[in-house]
Design a protein around this motif. Structure first.
Motif, mmCIF file in Angstrom:
data_model
loop_
_atom_site.group_PDB
_atom_site.id
_atom_site.type_symbol
_atom_site.label_atom_id
_atom_site.label_comp_id
_atom_site.label_asym_id
_atom_site.label_seq_id
_atom_site.Cartn_x
_atom_site.Cartn_y
_atom_site.Cartn_z
ATOM 1 N N LEU A 199 96.959 -3.905 71.143
ATOM 2 C CA LEU A 199 95.362 -4.142 71.501
ATOM 3 C C LEU A 199 95.260 -5.464 70.936
ATOM 4 C CD1 LEU A 199 92.666 -2.988 72.084
ATOM 5 C CD2 LEU A 199 92.324 -2.250 69.893
ATOM 6 N N LYS A 200 95.277 -5.831 69.943
ATOM 7 C CA LYS A 200 95.116 -7.388 69.437
ATOM 8 C C LYS A 200 95.783 -8.389 70.129
ATOM 9 C CE LYS A 200 98.220 -7.654 65.309
ATOM 10 N NZ LYS A 200 98.294 -7.882 64.175
ATOM 11 N N LYS A 201 96.639 -8.208 70.927
ATOM 12 C CA LYS A 201 97.306 -9.135 71.933
ATOM 13 C C LYS A 201 96.531 -9.554 73.185
ATOM 14 C CE LYS A 201 101.794 -8.687 69.721
ATOM 15 N NZ LYS A 201 103.169 -7.932 69.886
ATOM 16 N N ASP A 202 95.708 -8.491 73.657
ATOM 17 C CA ASP A 202 95.110 -8.399 74.950
ATOM 18 C C ASP A 202 93.341 -8.958 74.637
ATOM 19 O OD1 ASP A 202 93.943 -8.300 77.368
ATOM 20 O OD2 ASP A 202 95.174 -6.507 77.770
ATOM 21 N N PRO A 203 93.217 -10.218 74.771
ATOM 22 C CA PRO A 203 91.573 -10.443 74.468
ATOM 23 C C PRO A 203 90.689 -9.696 75.437
ATOM 24 C CG PRO A 203 93.003 -12.444 75.107
ATOM 25 C CD PRO A 203 93.859 -11.346 75.372
ATOM 26 N N LEU A 204 90.944 -9.390 76.673
ATOM 27 C CA LEU A 204 90.056 -8.418 77.437
ATOM 28 C C LEU A 204 89.903 -7.013 76.852
ATOM 29 C CD1 LEU A 204 91.137 -9.598 81.050
ATOM 30 C CD2 LEU A 204 89.139 -10.245 79.855
ATOM 31 N N ALA A 205 91.078 -6.372 76.404
ATOM 32 C CA ALA A 205 90.806 -5.165 75.739
ATOM 33 C C ALA A 205 90.251 -5.200 74.343
ATOM 34 C CB ALA A 205 92.391 -4.425 75.468
ATOM 35 N N VAL A 206 90.201 -6.299 73.674
ATOM 36 C CA VAL A 206 89.499 -6.673 72.290
ATOM 37 C C VAL A 206 88.133 -6.605 72.777
ATOM 38 C CG1 VAL A 206 88.955 -7.792 70.589
ATOM 39 C CG2 VAL A 206 91.563 -7.511 71.076
ATOM 40 N N LEU A 207 87.671 -7.350 73.854
ATOM 41 C CA LEU A 207 86.477 -7.411 74.257
ATOM 42 C C LEU A 207 85.673 -6.229 74.741
ATOM 43 C CD1 LEU A 207 83.913 -9.221 75.047
ATOM 44 C CD2 LEU A 207 84.937 -9.748 77.303
ATOM 45 N N GLY A 208 86.307 -5.436 75.508
ATOM 46 C CA GLY A 208 85.990 -4.036 76.203
ATOM 47 C C GLY A 208 85.713 -3.157 74.999
ATOM 48 N N LEU A 264 79.697 -1.722 70.194
ATOM 49 C CA LEU A 264 78.344 -1.904 70.347
ATOM 50 C C LEU A 264 77.451 -0.951 71.051
ATOM 51 C CD1 LEU A 264 78.407 -5.749 70.972
ATOM 52 C CD2 LEU A 264 77.988 -4.547 68.887
ATOM 53 N N VAL A 265 77.976 -0.301 72.032
ATOM 54 C CA VAL A 265 77.215 0.936 72.731
ATOM 55 C C VAL A 265 77.235 2.009 71.776
ATOM 56 C CG1 VAL A 265 77.185 2.517 74.753
ATOM 57 C CG2 VAL A 265 77.796 -0.081 75.312
ATOM 58 N N LEU A 266 78.325 2.468 70.905
ATOM 59 C CA LEU A 266 78.302 3.623 70.338
ATOM 60 C C LEU A 266 77.436 3.348 69.083
ATOM 61 C CD1 LEU A 266 82.088 4.607 70.155
ATOM 62 C CD2 LEU A 266 80.263 5.699 71.520
ATOM 63 N N PHE A 267 77.299 2.155 68.501
ATOM 64 C CA PHE A 267 76.538 1.712 67.414
ATOM 65 C C PHE A 267 74.968 1.945 67.824
ATOM 66 C CE2 PHE A 267 73.872 -1.382 65.036
ATOM 67 C CZ PHE A 267 74.286 -0.733 63.663
ATOM 68 N N MET A 268 74.733 1.217 68.832
ATOM 69 C CA MET A 268 73.306 1.216 69.452
ATOM 70 C C MET A 268 72.788 2.863 69.876
ATOM 71 S SD MET A 268 71.897 -1.456 69.050
ATOM 72 C CE MET A 268 70.360 -1.486 70.000
ATOM 73 N N ALA A 269 73.616 3.740 70.232
ATOM 74 C CA ALA A 269 73.342 4.920 70.630
ATOM 75 C C ALA A 269 72.931 5.832 69.586
ATOM 76 C CB ALA A 269 74.706 5.752 71.461
#
Length: 276
Positions: free
Chosen positions: A35-44, A50-55
């Motif tokens: 996971l940490k080797k893929d920037p897009l996966a980390v961003l997702g 964030l969505v879970l935190f806000m929910a």
């Protein structure tokens, strides 16, 4: 003649060079390293967190309640006080969106976990025992597949009745068939491997082989299927709430909010056309 040097003990200095420097990784450590080797996966992943935190915590941090009505500020445009504006009853739409995210995500996760439990057990038994057991169990799955899943969901919701608990149960027992097929295929592929034969030779029971060896080794396809079932359950819940078979008022979900927004949009555009 054979070469006697082939059987000489290894030099202590060469033994250090031959040692494996990297420690072995378990499944989740390997997932994290990938996971940490893929920037897009980390961003997702960050967006999902964030969505879970806000929910979960967003409605708690707001000074408004999702069902708090104030007719003095009904149908207001977005502002600093109300980021998404207010609805017909003066309720803050931003808080209702956050609360709706909590409901929709809870439905997605819980319904997927229920379907995961049923599908893994059902598919595992079918694939492990095979023969007539597999034929009978898979024909039942084929019958379920022959009818669209939405029809099952609507019929069950009509019988059980609307409500959050009913949605959990209905979606959980309606979406297990794809998981069962995936698990069956993986178990049938893995049950002839050498580690399964070794477990049988050591006297392991069928239950232990299935639960401790086969299903853990099939976790890759299971997790992929699970991630696809979560948005499917969220969409189904939104559709049911949109047509009035979902959560009860004044609870909010994304389907309820979409239904409420239709009247507001029609009212707004009718006023706009009238003044032109």
């Amino acid at each position: 003649m054979y070469n006697a040097l082939m059987f000489e003990p290894i030099n202590p200095n060469d033994r250090k060079d031959a040692e494996i420097s990297a420690s072995s990784k378990n499944y989740w450590q390997d997932v994290y390293s990938r996971l940490k080797k893929d920037p897009l996966a980390v961003l997702g992943f960050i967006v999902i967190v964030l969505v879970l935190f806000m929910a979960v915590f967003g409605p708690m941090l707001s000074k408004y309640e999702y069902d708090e009505q104030d007719y003095m500020v009904s149908n207001e445009f977005p502002s600093l006080e109300h980021l998404f504006g207010t609805d017909l009853f003066g309720r803050d739409i931003f808080v209702r969106v956050l609360y709706g995210a909590r409901i929709s995500l809870a439905v997605g996760f819980i319904a997927s976990i229920i379907s995961l439990s049923i599908g893994v057990i059902y598919g595992g038994i079918s694939g492990f025992y095979g023969g007539n057991t597999d034929n009978i169990m898979m024909r039942i799955v084929d019958v379920i597949y022959s009818v669209p899943a939405m029809i099952y969901v609507i019929l069950l919701m009509v019988v059980v009745g609307p409500g959050l608990t009913s949605i959990f149960i209905t979606l959980g027992i309606s979406y297990w068939a794809p998981m069962a097929r995936i698990v069956r295929a993986e178990v049938m592929r893995l049950k002839n491997e050498e580690f399964v034969l070794a477990a049988k030779v050591l006297g392991a029971s069928s239950r232990r082989i299935l639960l401790r060896h086969l299903i853990p080794n099939a976790m890759g396809p299971i997790l992929v299927t699970l991630t696809f079932s979560i948005p499917g359950a969220i969409f189904t819940e939104a559709f049911l709430s949109f047509v009035g078979l979902g959560v009860n008022a004044p609870m909010a979900s994304w389907g309820v909010l979409c239904n409420d927004a239709i009247g507001t949009l029609i009212n707004y555009f009718s006023r706009l056309l009238r003044f032109q």
